[in-house]
Design a protein around this motif. Structure first.
Motif, PDB file in Angstrom:
ATOM      1  N   GLY A  76      -3.363  17.017  26.899  1.00  0.00           N
ATOM      2  CA  GLY A  76      -3.460  17.486  28.550  1.00  0.00           C
ATOM      3  C   GLY A  76      -4.753  17.194  29.341  1.00  0.00           C
ATOM      4  N   ILE A  77      -5.988  17.274  28.441  1.00  0.00           N
ATOM      5  CA  ILE A  77      -7.161  17.031  28.867  1.00  0.00           C
ATOM      6  C   ILE A  77      -7.376  15.536  28.957  1.00  0.00           C
ATOM      7  N   LEU A  78      -7.185  14.795  27.847  1.00  0.00           N
ATOM      8  CA  LEU A  78      -7.403  13.358  27.876  1.00  0.00           C
ATOM      9  C   LEU A  78      -6.255  12.600  28.553  1.00  0.00           C
ATOM     10  N   GLY A  79      -5.110  12.952  28.207  1.00  0.00           N
ATOM     11  CA  GLY A  79      -4.012  11.969  28.572  1.00  0.00           C
ATOM     12  C   GLY A  79      -3.798  12.318  30.234  1.00  0.00           C
ATOM     13  N   CYS A  80      -3.414  13.595  30.321  1.00  0.00           N
ATOM     14  CA  CYS A  80      -2.876  14.060  31.745  1.00  0.00           C
ATOM     15  C   CYS A  80      -4.173  14.338  32.728  1.00  0.00           C
ATOM     16  N   GLY A  81      -5.534  14.435  32.193  1.00  0.00           N
ATOM     17  CA  GLY A  81      -6.441  14.888  32.905  1.00  0.00           C
ATOM     18  C   GLY A  81      -7.374  13.634  33.212  1.00  0.00           C
TER      19      GLY A  81
END
Length: 244
Positions: free
Chosen positions: A51-56
């Motif tokens: 979530g932090i790296l990929g989506c964010g």
């Protein structure tokens, strides 16, 4: 509508999705809304930062790129409309591709985490993954295998499902932009956007000039500032000048 208008909508949509995806990943570090005594007992997929790296983080690049398209001219490259527009669309396509990679990364991690289930305390001082091949999704009685943290199963399942949905939407939006950009690069022609339309309707008297680009244009259209020429370039020198 100019392609830049649609790009602005896509970019503005990616930003809240990126924030939401980041928040879901952060909440996964607090299973059951509780703080773990030992981080080694957290579900392994949380540490992949889907979530932090990929989506964010990786979604910032396409979002900023798409929003910046709206703030620049169609005639962005030394007055050459087609070249300038296609260069911007190519950049947008590259950054949208980065967004697809990030969203795909988060999507895969979410699928693996949902299928595997959470790591939890099962008794006898043992922390492990009690579920296999997503069997807990069909049989809620199996949830009782996890004794701690409380509500760990619905907590992980809900948050990873939200992350899965967010990454799917992000992949769709970035995919749309890649297709649109590719179509504009291959098939699109450029006409000046709204800034040119407004400028051509707002002559500045007393600042007339002559230019090779204005041959065939009526005298009233010649009494505009050089600012209009710089922004509209080849557009006002074309036969379809009335369209501007």
């Amino acid at each position: 509508m100019c392609p830049e208008d649609c790009a602005k909508c896509l970019g503005a949509t990616l930003i809240p999705l990126a924030i939401l995806g980041t928040l879901t990943n952060i909440l996964l570090f607090f299973p059951g809304a509780d703080i773990m005594d030992n981080n080694i007992n957290l579900t392994e997929e949380i540490w992949y930062f889907g979530g932090i790296l990929g989506c964010g983080v990786l979604m910032i690049f396409p979002a900023v790129s798409l929003l910046s398209l709206k703030n620049s001219d169609c005639c962005a490259y030394y007055g050459q409309e087609d070249c300038g527009k296609k260069l911007k669309m190519f950049n947008a396509m590259i950054f949208a591709g980065i967004g697809i990679v990030g969203a795909l990364y988060a999507f895969i991690i979410s699928v693996v985490a949902i299928n595997r289930g959470p790591k939890c305390f099962v008794g006898n001082n043992t922390w492990e993954y009690p579920f296999h091949d997503g069997n807990y999704l069909k049989d809620r009685d199996l949830w009782r295998s996890c004794k701690e943290p409380i509500y760990i199963v619905p907590w992980n399942l809900t948050l990873f499902s939200i992350q899965l949905i967010i990454s799917s939407i992000q992949m769709l939006l970035c995919g749309i932009q890649v297709v649109k950009s590719l179509f504009e690069i291959i098939c699109g022609g450029c006409r000046c956007c709204k800034i040119c339309q407004i400028s051509l309707l707002s002559p500045r008297p007393g600042r007339a000039f002559s230019s090779p680009n204005l041959q065939g244009v009526s005298g009233s259209s010649r009494s505009h500032s050089w600012y209009v020429v710089a922004r509209c370039g080849l557009c006002i020198g074309r036969p379809q000048v009335s369209d501007c």
